[in-house]
Design a protein around this motif. Sequence first.
Motif, mmCIF file in Angstrom:
data_model
loop_
_atom_site.group_PDB
_atom_site.id
_atom_site.type_symbol
_atom_site.label_atom_id
_atom_site.label_comp_id
_atom_site.label_asym_id
_atom_site.label_seq_id
_atom_site.Cartn_x
_atom_site.Cartn_y
_atom_site.Cartn_z
ATOM 1 N N ARG A 207 68.998 -8.704 -7.759
ATOM 2 C CA ARG A 207 68.218 -8.388 -8.960
ATOM 3 C C ARG A 207 68.792 -7.194 -9.708
ATOM 4 O O ARG A 207 68.806 -7.141 -10.929
ATOM 5 C CB ARG A 207 66.773 -8.047 -8.525
ATOM 6 N N LYS A 208 69.364 -6.235 -8.973
ATOM 7 C CA LYS A 208 69.671 -4.953 -9.598
ATOM 8 C C LYS A 208 71.144 -4.738 -9.895
ATOM 9 O O LYS A 208 71.494 -3.889 -10.701
ATOM 10 C CB LYS A 208 69.181 -3.818 -8.678
ATOM 11 N N SER A 209 72.062 -5.441 -9.215
ATOM 12 C CA SER A 209 73.466 -5.146 -9.485
ATOM 13 C C SER A 209 74.354 -6.356 -9.294
ATOM 14 O O SER A 209 74.673 -6.739 -8.174
ATOM 15 C CB SER A 209 73.970 -4.033 -8.548
ATOM 16 N N ARG A 210 74.787 -6.926 -10.431
ATOM 17 C CA ARG A 210 75.694 -8.079 -10.362
ATOM 18 C C ARG A 210 77.003 -7.672 -9.704
ATOM 19 O O ARG A 210 77.594 -8.415 -8.933
ATOM 20 C CB ARG A 210 75.945 -8.606 -11.770
ATOM 21 N N LEU B 80 72.021 -0.749 3.139
ATOM 22 C CA LEU B 80 72.246 0.588 2.568
ATOM 23 C C LEU B 80 71.976 0.549 1.071
ATOM 24 O O LEU B 80 71.295 1.425 0.512
ATOM 25 C CB LEU B 80 73.675 1.052 2.831
ATOM 26 N N TYR B 81 72.469 -0.505 0.420
ATOM 27 C CA TYR B 81 72.224 -0.624 -1.026
ATOM 28 C C TYR B 81 70.719 -0.667 -1.289
ATOM 29 O O TYR B 81 70.204 0.020 -2.167
ATOM 30 C CB TYR B 81 72.872 -1.882 -1.608
ATOM 31 N N SER B 82 70.031 -1.445 -0.480
ATOM 32 C CA SER B 82 68.582 -1.609 -0.676
ATOM 33 C C SER B 82 67.863 -0.277 -0.579
ATOM 34 O O SER B 82 67.031 0.074 -1.420
ATOM 35 C CB SER B 82 68.049 -2.583 0.372
ATOM 36 N N CYS C 176 69.200 2.745 -1.083
ATOM 37 C CA CYS C 176 69.585 3.577 -2.243
ATOM 38 C C CYS C 176 68.837 3.134 -3.494
ATOM 39 O O CYS C 176 68.324 3.948 -4.267
ATOM 40 C CB CYS C 176 71.080 3.464 -2.491
ATOM 41 N N ARG C 177 68.736 1.847 -3.678
ATOM 42 C CA ARG C 177 68.103 1.291 -4.873
ATOM 43 C C ARG C 177 66.606 1.570 -4.894
ATOM 44 O O ARG C 177 66.042 2.010 -5.884
ATOM 45 C CB ARG C 177 68.356 -0.219 -4.889
ATOM 46 N N VAL C 178 65.971 1.342 -3.734
ATOM 47 C CA VAL C 178 64.516 1.572 -3.636
ATOM 48 C C VAL C 178 64.214 3.043 -3.817
ATOM 49 O O VAL C 178 63.311 3.434 -4.562
ATOM 50 C CB VAL C 178 63.993 1.054 -2.280
ATOM 51 N N LEU D 261 82.724 6.018 -10.209
ATOM 52 C CA LEU D 261 81.839 4.889 -10.545
ATOM 53 C C LEU D 261 80.601 5.381 -11.279
ATOM 54 O O LEU D 261 80.112 4.751 -12.204
ATOM 55 C CB LEU D 261 81.429 4.118 -9.290
ATOM 56 N N GLN D 262 80.106 6.543 -10.867
ATOM 57 C CA GLN D 262 78.924 7.081 -11.532
ATOM 58 C C GLN D 262 79.239 7.449 -12.977
ATOM 59 O O GLN D 262 78.419 7.237 -13.882
ATOM 60 C CB GLN D 262 78.402 8.300 -10.776
ATOM 61 N N TYR D 263 80.438 7.989 -13.212
ATOM 62 C CA TYR D 263 80.851 8.306 -14.598
ATOM 63 C C TYR D 263 80.881 7.034 -15.432
ATOM 64 O O TYR D 263 80.449 7.003 -16.578
ATOM 65 C CB TYR D 263 82.225 8.977 -14.602
ATOM 66 N N ALA E 177 78.627 6.334 -18.685
ATOM 67 C CA ALA E 177 79.249 5.948 -19.967
ATOM 68 C C ALA E 177 78.683 4.623 -20.457
ATOM 69 O O ALA E 177 78.439 4.437 -21.651
ATOM 70 C CB ALA E 177 80.758 5.853 -19.798
ATOM 71 N N ARG E 178 78.429 3.728 -19.531
ATOM 72 C CA ARG E 178 77.911 2.416 -19.923
ATOM 73 C C ARG E 178 76.471 2.533 -20.419
ATOM 74 O O ARG E 178 76.070 1.830 -21.345
ATOM 75 C CB ARG E 178 77.932 1.463 -18.718
ATOM 76 N N ASP E 179 75.696 3.419 -19.828
ATOM 77 C CA ASP E 179 74.245 3.438 -20.062
ATOM 78 C C ASP E 179 73.797 4.510 -21.033
ATOM 79 O O ASP E 179 72.637 4.933 -20.991
ATOM 80 C CB ASP E 179 73.516 3.589 -18.722
ATOM 81 N N THR F 139 85.734 -4.238 -9.446
ATOM 82 C CA THR F 139 84.825 -4.964 -10.345
ATOM 83 C C THR F 139 83.909 -3.978 -11.051
ATOM 84 O O THR F 139 83.544 -4.180 -12.203
ATOM 85 C CB THR F 139 83.962 -6.003 -9.584
ATOM 86 N N TYR F 140 83.605 -2.866 -10.373
ATOM 87 C CA TYR F 140 82.781 -1.859 -11.058
ATOM 88 C C TYR F 140 83.598 -1.106 -12.092
ATOM 89 O O TYR F 140 83.170 -0.911 -13.229
ATOM 90 C CB TYR F 140 82.122 -0.886 -10.064
ATOM 91 N N MET F 141 84.810 -0.712 -11.729
ATOM 92 C CA MET F 141 85.662 0.019 -12.677
ATOM 93 C C MET F 141 85.991 -0.848 -13.886
ATOM 94 O O MET F 141 86.271 -0.336 -14.985
ATOM 95 C CB MET F 141 86.953 0.468 -11.995
ATOM 96 N N GLY G 111 71.890 -3.245 -24.583
ATOM 97 C CA GLY G 111 72.345 -1.856 -24.508
ATOM 98 C C GLY G 111 73.252 -1.588 -23.330
ATOM 99 O O GLY G 111 73.682 -0.480 -23.139
ATOM 100 N N ARG G 112 73.499 -2.547 -22.485
ATOM 101 C CA ARG G 112 74.392 -2.263 -21.341
ATOM 102 C C ARG G 112 75.659 -3.101 -21.490
ATOM 103 O O ARG G 112 75.602 -4.282 -21.802
ATOM 104 C CB ARG G 112 73.717 -2.652 -20.035
ATOM 105 N N ALA G 113 76.780 -2.447 -21.189
ATOM 106 C CA ALA G 113 78.040 -3.192 -21.267
ATOM 107 C C ALA G 113 78.069 -4.195 -20.132
ATOM 108 O O ALA G 113 77.642 -3.905 -19.010
ATOM 109 C CB ALA G 113 79.201 -2.224 -21.115
#
Length: 605
Positions: free
Chosen positions: A294-297, A317-319, A321-323, A483-485, A489-491, A566-568, A585-587
Motif C-alpha cells: 500500500r505504501k511503497s511501490r 522491518l519496513y512495516s 518503520c512505516r507504522v 534516498l531520503q534526499y 526532493a520528490r515530495d 529503483t529508488y534512486m 504531486g509525487r514523481a
Amino acid sequence: MAYEYAWVHVKFTIPLALLLSVVSYPILNRVHFFQVGSIVVVAFVATLPWDAYLIRRGVWTYPPDAVIGPCLLGVPAEELFFFVVQTYITSLVYILFSKPLLHVVYLQNQRNPPRWIKQAKLAGQLLLGALVLLGERLVRRGGSGTYLGLILVWAPVFALVTWTVAGRFILSLPWPATTLPILLPTVFLWLVDELALGRGTWSIESGTKLGLCLFGALDIEEATFFLVTNTLIVFGMATFDQYLAVIYAFPDLFPTTPRAPTPLMLVQSRLADPSTYDMERVDGIIDAVNWLERKSRSFYMASAAFSGRLRIDLILLYSFCRVADDLVDDHTSSEDEVCAWTSKLGRFLRLRYGQKDIPHDEIGTKDAVLPWPAEIDTYVNGNFPSFARPALKYLPTNLLPCGPLLSLLRGFEMDAKFDVSDQKGVTKFPIENEHALRRYAECVAGTVGELCVSLIIHHCEPDMDEDRMSKLKSAANTMGIALQYVNIARDVEVDAAVGRVYLPTTWLGFEGLTPEMVLKNPSRLAVERLRWLLLRKALELYSGARPAMQLLPSAARGPMIAAVETYMEIGRVMLERDAFQQNQGRATVPTARRLSTALRALVLC
Ligand SMILES: CC(C)=CCC/C(C)=C/CC/C(C)=C/CC/C(C)=C/[C@@H]1[C@@H](COP(=O)(O)OP(=O)(O)O)[C@]1(C)CC/C=C(\C)CC/C=C(\C)CCC=C(C)C
C-alpha cells in the motif's frame, strides 16, 4: 530427414529453455536450482518406466532414421531429453510467475480453510480418482482406448498425491501463478507435437488411440499427456514452495534457515503438524505485506527480488518503520502528541530489548524470536491502536540493534517541530540548515539502511568480519540519507500541502525565499533549483556509498542494489524532467523503467 527428433529439440525446446534461462537468471537463487533439479529428477524417474512400457506395447513408434540411436530401456535419448527439457521449461515458467509472491502469505488456509477450498480440494481428489478409474477401465478394455488409459492410470496418481498434500496451498495461490505455468508450456508443446506428428517424427499406432484430434494432427491423447504432465510439474513446484514457506515462516519450528534448506528440513516441514503453526505470525506477515504494497511501490517491487527469511524480515522491518512513521507523523499531531507517540515507541523498544541495547555480538545468534512477555503485550494493547500491534510484535528485534531504532524515533520527533508555532504564532521550520537536513535524513533513513544491513548479515553471512560490517553499515547509513534526499526532493509539493518544508531555510535564503513563501507556491522556479541541488547531493552521496554495496553478501547484493537503484531512479527521472510524471504531486517512475532498472541491477550486481 535424419535425426528428425533431435532437430525438434534443436529448433524448439532448447531455444525456449535457453531463453527462459536468460530471462529468469536474475531472480534465480540456490534454492531454485535445488527445487528445479529435484523436480526434474522426480519427473525423469516417474516417466521413464511408463514411457518404456508404452514403447514396448507399441503405442508409439519412431521411424528408424528419426532418432540418433542411443536408448535407455528402449527409450530413445531424444525422448529422455524431452522429460528433462519439458520439466525444466515448465518449472522456470512457474518460477517467473511465482517469484513476486511471498508464499508464506498463502499458508493462511492451512488451518480452518474457507469452505470453498475444502470443497475444491475434495472435488479435485474425486476428479483425479475418477480419472485413474477411467484409465484402468480403458486399459483393461484395450484397443483404441489403450494410450489414453495408460496416461490416466499414471499421471493422475501422482497428481492425486501432490494435490492431497498441497491442494489447499495451491488453491490459495493466485490462479495465474499456477494455471499460466500449466497452460503456456502446454500450448507450446501441443504446437511442437503437432509439427512432429505432421512430419512423422513420431507416430501413435492407430490401434491404441481414439482417432480424435484436438486440432490438426494432434491426437487427443498427446494433448492430454502434455496437459497432465505440466500440471504434475506445477503441482510439484508448488508443493516444494509450501514446504519452504513453512520453513521460512516459523523460526520457532526452524530456528535457522541455511541458504538452501536441506532435504531433511523439507521432510520436517512436511511432517510438521499445521496445528503447531503460529498462524498469528502468518497474519502479522500478511499485515506487513499489505503495508508495504500500500505504501511503497519501490520497496514492494524490490522485496520480490529477495527470498527466504531475509525477505520476510525486511518486510517486517519496513512495516514497523512505516507504522511508526504513520503513528507519529500524521501531519495533524501537535508536538506533544508526536512526543507522546515517540515516547511510547521508545518505551516499547526498551521493554522489548530488556531496558538495554543488546550488544551487537549477541544479536542474530539465533533466529528464534525473542519471547513476547505478557508485560509487553499488555503495554502494546494498552497504548497502541490495533492496526499498529502486529508491526510491533513481529519486528525482528532479536536480529536488530536497538540504537538505530531509537534514532529513527528522534527523526520522527523532528517532523513534529514543523507543526509548532512559536509565541508570535510563527510556524517553526526545524530544517534550518544543511546540517539539520543531514541529521534528519540520517535519523529517519540512515538508520534504516543500517538495520537492513543487520538483517542481511544475519541471514546471509553471520560470521562477517567487523571491518567489513562497519564499512557496510557506514555506507548503508549514507545510502539511506541519499534516498531520503530523493524522497524530500520528490515530495516538495506534497510536504508543502501539509505545512512541511524540508529544504534548509539557509538554502531558501540564497534564493530570496522563506519557508512560508514555499508553502504558498512550492512550484516556483527557485524551488526547482533547490530541488535539483538536493538531487545532485543525493547522487553524490549515492555515488560515495554505491561501491560498498559490492561488499554485501552475494545472496542479498543484487536484490539490495535493485532496491536502492529503483529508488534512486525517482531522482534520476526528476533530473531528466522529460520522464517526470506528476501523479497527485509525487514523481513516479514508469513501471517499465522501474522493472528494467531492477533487472539491470540484478544482472550486473
Ligand atoms: C526491499 C525491502 C522491503 C527493503 C525494506 C527497506 C526498509 C526497511 C524501508 C523502510 C522505509 C521507511 C518506511 C522508513 C521510515 C522513514 C521513511 C519514510 C524513510 C523514507 C523511506 C521511504 O519510504 P516510503 O514508504 O515513503 O517509500 P516511498 O517513498 O513511498 O516509495 C525513505 C526514503 C528512506 C528509506 C531508506 C532505506 C530503505 C535505507 C536504504 C539503505 C539500504 C537499503 C541499505 C543499502 C546498503 C548499502 C551497503 C549501501
